[in-house]
Structure formats: structure tokens, C-alpha cells
Write a protein that holds these residues in place. Structure first.
Motif, PDB file in Angstrom:
ATOM      1  N   LEU A 698       0.529  -0.138 -13.378  1.00 27.88           N
ATOM      2  CA  LEU A 698       0.973  -1.448 -14.491  1.00 27.88           C
ATOM      3  C   LEU A 698      -0.192  -1.817 -16.007  1.00 27.88           C
ATOM      4  O   LEU A 698      -1.038  -1.135 -15.777  1.00 27.88           O
ATOM      5  CB  LEU A 698       0.421  -2.562 -12.896  1.00 27.88           C
ATOM      6  CG  LEU A 698       0.851  -2.121 -11.792  1.00 27.88           C
ATOM      7  CD1 LEU A 698       0.547  -3.274 -10.850  1.00 27.88           C
ATOM      8  CD2 LEU A 698       2.632  -2.267 -11.991  1.00 27.88           C
ATOM      9  N   ALA A 770       2.978  -0.526  -6.375  1.00 26.21           N
ATOM     10  CA  ALA A 770       1.673  -0.177  -6.882  1.00 26.21           C
ATOM     11  C   ALA A 770       0.658  -0.335  -6.077  1.00 26.21           C
ATOM     12  O   ALA A 770       0.318  -0.788  -4.429  1.00 26.21           O
ATOM     13  CB  ALA A 770       1.859  -2.121  -7.393  1.00 26.21           C
ATOM     14  N   LEU A 781       0.311   3.722  -9.715  1.00 30.33           N
ATOM     15  CA  LEU A 781       1.641   3.637  -9.343  1.00 30.33           C
ATOM     16  C   LEU A 781       2.374   5.559  -8.542  1.00 30.33           C
ATOM     17  O   LEU A 781       1.718   5.937  -8.981  1.00 30.33           O
ATOM     18  CB  LEU A 781       2.824   3.372 -10.377  1.00 30.33           C
ATOM     19  CG  LEU A 781       2.939   2.275 -10.585  1.00 30.33           C
ATOM     20  CD1 LEU A 781       4.336   1.370 -11.403  1.00 30.33           C
ATOM     21  CD2 LEU A 781       2.263   0.464 -10.213  1.00 30.33           C
ATOM     22  N   ASN A 791       4.355  -5.218  -3.505  1.00 28.52           N
ATOM     23  CA  ASN A 791       3.996  -4.862  -4.648  1.00 28.52           C
ATOM     24  C   ASN A 791       4.792  -3.512  -4.775  1.00 28.52           C
ATOM     25  O   ASN A 791       5.139  -2.266  -5.433  1.00 28.52           O
ATOM     26  CB  ASN A 791       2.728  -3.625  -3.939  1.00 28.52           C
ATOM     27  CG  ASN A 791       2.127  -3.281  -2.349  1.00 28.52           C
ATOM     28  OD1 ASN A 791       2.910  -4.114  -2.186  1.00 28.52           O
ATOM     29  ND2 ASN A 791       1.962  -2.272  -1.982  1.00 28.52           N
TER      30      ASN A 791
END
Length: 797
Positions: A698, A770, A781, A791
Motif C-alpha cells: 500500500l 492487505a 500485500l 482490506n
């Protein structure tokens, strides 16, 4: 070791109430009550003074970092400037260093010279004078510093340490004066050592030419100038000793250092550059530097590099500074935690305050692992402020404070920042006041915080908020006729050399863009071709068209899909159309390793000199087309770069002219982001790496090519046009890393993008996830059994 005095006698009710009030905000974010650490006795005695505080601030320059700020629309531009400079609003910068531009790249761009050629002075060059005016308008007490990183090639016949450079600096000071700017400090050459004779000559010249009040900073490279202060002329010439990264470069700034000769020189000691870290994740080394710099090395002035990252996200250090603002077309910006760390000093102190020594400043519990604190007093000999940091701790820290020596024993106001929080409402928060009892009070501090305790008032936290980020729409056109001459066109970022508007030549009326640095500059980092970038890194399928007028024999370049740039600036990934005045042409892929790969080449009729021609470079998917004067030169097929900015350049430093920029969209595969529903952050290839097996993570959505994913008809999610989203080792296990790899067509590279936002691996049936519901930048990830969690939900916008 710090020895603890007996605990002060204060009523238990006051101690408990003060501690509880200060802990309330933190209690909601700390899962379990932290353990308690040793108590520290802090005796703030106004009679035990140390050095004079010179200020905390930042650097605009070194270089190009502030470039896009001037192109921001209102009201966002003023909001950003307020956050940086307005007292009692944001950073409240006290020291602002401005680069004296020299037409060469000094990290993130090339800042224009005010004198490209000898004697041709333009006091409106660039944006540093404008920025200085904006700073002074908001805070007339701000102290301005000037320093060159580079210089035009005519200086001293290529010798920086020359009389030419002294004259050049003084002409810049005269320009600043014409803008109403009083420059308080001037440096020599950024991080390039010193020539002692030159410094002495500079002092004499400043004195004789109206700038006796300008103090010289020596030498922005190290402390070694202090070793030469047996030369009293040199010692008298220098007003301040400045060194860079005194607490370590890209470190956590646990400890800081100077030398005995510097410390005993009688000169103020400055961290004249520190920082170089992300505007959020750099907050711990930021506050440690400004606290521990004094405790360890008696540093009394601090400037973070840089002030702001007002640059596009494909450039190095694009989130480094006090805040970042790389999207002028949308007005979007981000206020970083670093800005609030600066506010914890600058809203509560001023240059001219005095540090307080003995136990008024020190390490909590006598142990640097617990955190640190620094106290300063006002020239009114009554007000004081103490800045505490509890970075890296897991325990609460309690201080028993006694105030004496004529300092105020009145109300103490408390402000705090939670450095571990990702919620801006946890930064720079006014807490409950403390009412001392006979000059004594107690405070219990939560871990990983900054606290400022002060008897001053009037502080505030700015309330302006950024609009959402969006891309710069196509088509985009600029015929350069809307500018006065000698201006930088909107959204252009010079990387080397200098591109300005000038009167068109070769029979064309109006205003054109011209490369105006006629020879290789005195560089600070490696040389490269003179080129400039324009537009949005998220552009992908388009044709860039530009009229070209070659003034000298050589080669002109048209750039497209210019994406990741590594240092130095010759490592700019982009496709280039190169055309010589004799008619030779090539389509080239230029890599981040400074390599050139010729994809197609040939020749056409000579372009000649002093005549206008049109060049076009077009992209649709992996198809690249080059056109000159309406005739196709050639095509190539290459998928290395999926998107990026446009640009123009010359091979060397020819003073060619350009006109009628036009960037029009083409049909092709649609690039889009994968934005996490829980985090609001995008699926990102860290560092824009193109290395196989790099795990995706991310990161703040920034339009970079490393965040642009093409959903192909064969269920692939491609980045860079050649790499696919993949599961490491073809694993189907929960927790398997999601990576990029050369596209192979395997099931481990196939994904189903569902209407509910899930992105499901065809090979395993598991979801893009995530890790552990992480939302912070850098969260890795993986694949995980689909569970409908936020997520595991992703949007394409």
C-alpha cells in the motif's frame, strides 16, 4: 548520568488531574495502559542559560523541490503557504534557506540562474524570490538564508571558487533586495568543502558592497573550518558554523555530534541541513534532531531538507519535506507530521530565545532511550517553553517540574502530537492547561509523543483541508504566448539547463520556449542533457506534438511516458524521439540505469538550422510512433513503460526553441489504480522497482506508473506494460506474497476483479489482501482466504 533530586511537593489532586487530562487523548489510541518508567525531575531555572536559539526551519532548493507550488490554484496555494509560514497556524518556519539557482540539477530539478550569461541579470528568474516574498508577507520576522548548489558555466571559467562567484552571489543579493528581501545569512557551496581565501574575499566584498550585515555560514560540508580559526581573518569572516546531518543521514537521529574546535569556536553551530525523510514517517528523527542536536552538540539552528515536495511523484524524494504538493492541477496537498514537529518549536519559541541548561534540558530518566527534552526562555525573562519527545518508548514518562530564576509560575499550556497515529486529528492538539502550585507541577506523558509546555499563548492549528487528487486532463496545450518573457511555463519542471519563455525566432511571432543555458554548468551532481518535463505522470496513451527550431547543430529530443527518475537526473526512464539537424532520427528507450536502447532509427531530409519543424511522439498500448512534419518516421513496439509525463530536451546545451505543445489522448488499454477500501491507499510497486519478485504494498495514491494497472483480456493485471501481478512461487497458501513478475500467462498471474471489489487469484481462489488489516504506507500485500473484509476490497478509481 543525570541525578534525580527529591520529588517536589505538590498536591496530589493537581498532579493527578494534570496527568489525567494530558493522557485523555492518547488513551483512546493506546490499546493497553503503557507501563510506567522512571520519573524525571526537571528544574527550569531562568538563570542557567546556554546558547542563543537561532530558529528552526527548512530549505527551498537543492533543488527544484518548490517548483510546482507557484502553479497551484487559489485558495490552495495560499493555504499551503499559510501552513508553512503563517505564525500560530502551522510550521511557522523561522529560518528559510533559498537556493541561488545555477541552471543545473541539485537533486530534484534545475533551478534557474538569475544570470545565465555574464552581465545579463534577470531578478525575476524562477520562484525563490517569490517564495521569499510570500514567507516575509506572512512572517516579517523570518530569517532568510541563501546558498548555491550549482553555478552557470561561465563562472570563473568553470572554477566555482572564483571572484566571478563572489560577484554572482552579490548580484543575487541585490536582486533579493529589490524584492524587499533582507538576506541574513549566506553560504559558500553546498556540501563541496571550502576555499578559505575565497571566504575571506567574500567577507571583504560583502562589507564593501552594502552587505556588511549578512553573516557567512561556513561551510555546509563539515566542521573543519573551525580547525583553521587560528587564522583570525577567516574566523572573523565567518558568522556561523553549519554542518549537514549532524545526527546521521537517513538515521533515526538517536545521537548527534560536533567537534571540540567547533564547539569552542565562539560561533553559533547549525544543523544547516537535516531531514531528507518522508513528511510523515520522518517525524521521529525530525524532533530528535532539534532536541538532541542541542543536548549532544549545542546546535542552535536547524533547517530541514526540503521545505516542501512540490514536485511530481515520479521524481526522487516526492514525499519528503514538511508537506507535499505534487498535483497543482487538482490543488491536492498533504500536511505532514514533520510540519507539526516544527510547529512544536516554532509556535512556542523565537530566534533570540535562550536555551536553559542544567536539568532544564536533558534525557528523560537520564537515559536517551526514554526520550529527551529542551527548555528555552524568552528575552522577556519570564516566558519559557519546554519541548519533550518520548519517541521509541513503550512506557509513560512522568516529569516533576520546578520553575525558578524569575520565570513565570503561571498557567502552563500543553500541546501534544501522537507520532504513531495516522489520524491528523491526533497532531498538534491543545490539551488541558496545568496550574502550577508555587512553581511546581507534574506531567505524565504517553509513549511516542511530542509535548510542548509553555507559558506563552496564541498558538493555533490550521484548519484548511486539501481537495481530492485528480489527474491532469487531456488534451493539454500550451502555445507559450500567454506568458511574459523569461518565465517558466506552467507545469514544466526543468531537470537540467533552463527552459524559459523568449521571443520566437526564425520569423515566428509571439513567445516560444527556449533552453537558455548555453554551456555546461558547474554541476553539483552528475551532468546530463538539458531537458524539462511537463504534465502528469499518470498519462499513458497520448501523442505529444511540438514545433522545434534548432539554433545550433546537434540533437533535439521529444520525451514521452517519462516515469521513474533515479538520481542523478540522467537516470530518467522515458521514451525519446531524437532528431539531428542533419535528419538522423531514432526512437530510444532511456532507462533508470542511464542506458539507451534504440528501438527504431533512420534518416530523413535535414532539418537545418533556424527553421521550424513539427515533431510528434505517440503511444497506444505498446505501439510507439514517431512523426516529423506530418510524415511517419517509424514505429516501435515496446512495453517497458506504460505511462508517464511528456518532455523536451537537447543533447548538450544548445539554445533551441520550441512552440505549440500539444498532448492529445489516444485509444489504448485503460490504466487504473487499485485503491483499498479500508486504507484509501493504492496497490503500489515499492520504489517503482521493475525487479521480478518485488512484493507490492500500500502507498498513498500519487498517479505514479508503479500504481497503474491494466486489466487485460487474459485476466492479467499488468504494470509498466510488461510486468504482471503474481503470487510468489505460485503458492496458494494464506499469506503468500503478491509480487510483480514478467508476464507468463500462468494461472498464478490471473485475477478476477469482482463487482464487490474483491480481486481473486484464479489459481487459488483467494483474495488480494492487505496484511493484518494494515492501512499504513508500506503495508505488504498477500493472498488470503476471501472473507469480505475491507482490506480485501479494491476500487479502480
Amino acid at each position: 548520568m543525570h541525578h534525580h533530586a527529591p520529588r517536589s511537593r505538590i498536591p496530589r489532586s493537581i498532579a493527578v488531574l494534570a496527568a489525567a487530562a494530558l493522557a485523555m487523548t492518547a488513551a483512546s489510541v493506546v490499546a493497553a495502559a503503557p507501563a510506567s518508567a522512571a520519573t524525571t525531575t526537571v528544574a527550569i531555572n531562568g538563570g542557567i542559560v546556554g546558547r542563543t536559539f537561532d530558529g528552526v526551519g527548512a530549505i527551498s532548493g537543492g533543488g527544484g523541490n518548490s517548483r510546482l507550488l507557484i502553479d497551484y490554484p487559489e485558495p490552495q496555494r495560499s493555504q499551503i503557504l499559510d501552513y508553512l509560514f503563517k505564525p500560530n497556524y502551522g510550521a511557522a518556519v523561522q529560518l528559510l534557506k533559498l537556493e541561488i539557482g545555477g541552471d543545473a540539477n541539485s537533486t530534484d530539478g534545475s533551478e534557474p540562474s538569475h544570470q545565465h550569461v555574464r552581465g545579463d541579470v534577470n531578478c525575476n528568474a524562477g520562484y525563490e524570490f517569490w517564495l521569499g516574498e510570500q514567507a516575509v508577507a506572512r512572517n516579517p520576522n523570518i530569517k532568510l538564508v541563501a546558498l548555491p548548489w550549482t553555478a552557470p558555466g561561465w563562472i570563473g571559467g568553470g572554477n566555482f571558487w572564483s571572484q566571478d562567484m563572489i560577484d554572482y552571489d552579490i548580484s543575487w543579493l541585490n536582486c533579493a533586495k529589490g524584492h524587499g528581501l533582507n538576506i541574513s545569512y549566506l553560504g559558500g557551496w553546498n556540501e563541496r568543502g571550502h576555499d578559505s581565501t575565497w571566504y575571506k574575499n567574500l567577507r571583504s566584498a560583502l562589507n564593501s558592497r552594502g552587505f556588511a550585515g549578512v553573516q557567512i555560514v561556513g561551510d555546509d560540508s563539515g566542521w573543519s573550518m573551525a580547525d583553521e580559526f587560528g587564522d583570525t581573518t577567516l574566523k572573523n569572516a565567518v558568522g556561523v558554523l553549519g554542518n549537514h546531518y549532524v545526527c546521521g543521514y537517513l538515521s533515526q537521529a538517536d545521537s548527534c555530534s560536533t567537534t571540540s574546535n567547533a564547539r569552542n569556536s565562539g560561533k553559533p553551530l547549525w544543523a544547516s541541513e537535516f531531514g531528507s525523510q518522508d513528511d510523515n514517517s520522518g517525524v521521529v528523527p525530525y524532533i530528535r534532531t532539534v532536541n538532541r542536536g542541542y543536548l549532544d552538540a549545542e546546535i542552535s539552528g536547524y533547517m530541514n531538507w526540503p521545505l516542501i515536495a512540490a514536485i511530481t511523484p515520479n521524481l526522487p524524494y516526492s514525499t519528503v519535506g514538511l508537506m507535499d504538493a505534487g498535483s497543482p492541477w487538482s490543488g491536492a496537498y498533504r500536511v505532514g507530521k514533520n510540519l507539526w514537529a516544527n510547529a512544536h518549536y516554532a509556535q512556542f519559541t523565537q530566534p533570540g530565545w535562550k536555551y536553559l541548561n542544567s536539568s532544564a534540558s536533558g534525557y528523560l530518566g537520564g537515559n536517551r532511550a526514554n526520550g529527551s527534552y529542551v527548555s528555552l526562555k524568552s528575552p522577556n525573562n519570564s516566558d519559557y517553553s519546554t519541548i519533550y519527545e518520548t519517541s521509541g518508548t513503550t512506557s509513560t514518562q512522568t516529569v516533576n517540574v520546578t520553575v525558578s530564576g524569575g520565570l513565570s509560575t503561571g498557567t502552563v499550556r500543553v500541546w501534544s502530537t501522537d507520532m504513531g497515529s495516522s489520524n491528523p486529528s491526533s497532531y498538534f492538539v491543545r490539551q488541558a492547561d496545568i496550574q502550577p502550585n508555587n512553581g511546581s507541577y507534574t506531567l505524565t506523558m504517553q509513549p511516542n509523543r511530542i509535548y510542548t509546555l509553555t507559558t506563552t499563548s496564541g498558538q493555533g492549528k490550521g484548519t484548511a483541508s486539501s481537495p481530492g487528487s485528480s489527474s491532469l486532463g487531456l488534451p493539454y496545450n500550451d502555445n507559450f504566448d500567454g506568458y511574459a518573457v523569461r518565465k517558466s511555463p506552467r507545469y514544466f519542471e526543468d531537470m537540467q539547463g533552463s527552459y524559459e519563455t523568449r521571443a520566437c525566432a526564425a520569423g515566428r511571432s509571439g513567445t516560444c520556449l527556449q533552453q537558455v543555458a548555453p554551456q555546461r554548468p558547474i554541476n553539483w551532481q552528475d551532468d546530463s542533457d538539458a531537458y524539462t518535463l511537463v504534465g502528469d505522470p499518470s498519462w499513458n496513451n497520448y501523442t505529444v506534438s511540438l514545433d522545434v527550431n534548432m539554433q545550433q547543430a546537434g540533437t533535439v529530443t521529444l520525451l514521452g511516458r517519462a516515469n521513474t527518475q533515479l538520481r542523478p537526473q540522467n537516470r530518467q526512464a522515458a521514451y525519446q524521439l531524437r532528431v539531428t539537424n542533419t535528419g538522423g532520427w531514432s526512437i530510444v528507450r532511456h532507462g533508470t540505469d542511464n542506458s539507451n536502447t534504440t528501438l527504431a532509427s533512420g534518416s530523413r531530409a535535414a532539418l537545418g538550422l533556424n527553421t521550424w519543424h513539427n515533431l510528434k511522439l505517440g503511444f497506444s498500448g505498446t505501439q510507439i510512433t514517431a512523426v516529423a512534419d506530418g510524415v511517419t518516421l517509424g514505429t516501435a513496439n515496446d512495453g517497458a513503460f506504460g505511462g508517464g509525463m511528456a518532455g523536451v530536451g537537447v543533447v548538450g546545451y544548445q539554445t533551441n526553441q520550441f512552440d505549440n505543445l500539444s498532448i492529445t489522448p489516444n485509444a489504448g488499454p485503460v490504466l487504473s489504480v487499485l485503491r483499498g477500501a479500508e486504507s484509501g491507499r493504492c496497490v503500489d510497486v515499492p520504489g517503482a522497482s521493475q525487479t521480478n519478485t518485488t512484493q507490492v504494498a500500500l502507498w498513498d495514491c500519487n498517479g505514479g506508473v508503479n500504481q497503474q494497472w491494466v486489466a487485460t483480456g487474459s485476466r492479467q493485471l499488468q504494470v509498466y506494460g510488461s510486468k504482471c501481478l503474481d503470487v510468489s512461487g505460485g503458492s496458494t497458501a494464506d499469506g503468500a506474497a503478491v509480487i510483480i513478475y514478467d508476464c507468463t500467462g500462468g494461472a498464478n498471474q490471473q485475477w478476477t476483479v469482482n463487482a464487490d471489489g474483491s480481486v481473486v487469484s484464479v489459481a487459488s481462489g483467494k483474495c488480494l489482501d492487505a496484511t493484518a488489516h494494515g492501512t499504513a504506507n508500506g503495508t505488504l500485500l498477500e493472498i488470503w482466504t476471501c472473507n469480505g473484509g475491507a482490506n480485501q476490497r479494491w476500487s479502480r478509481t
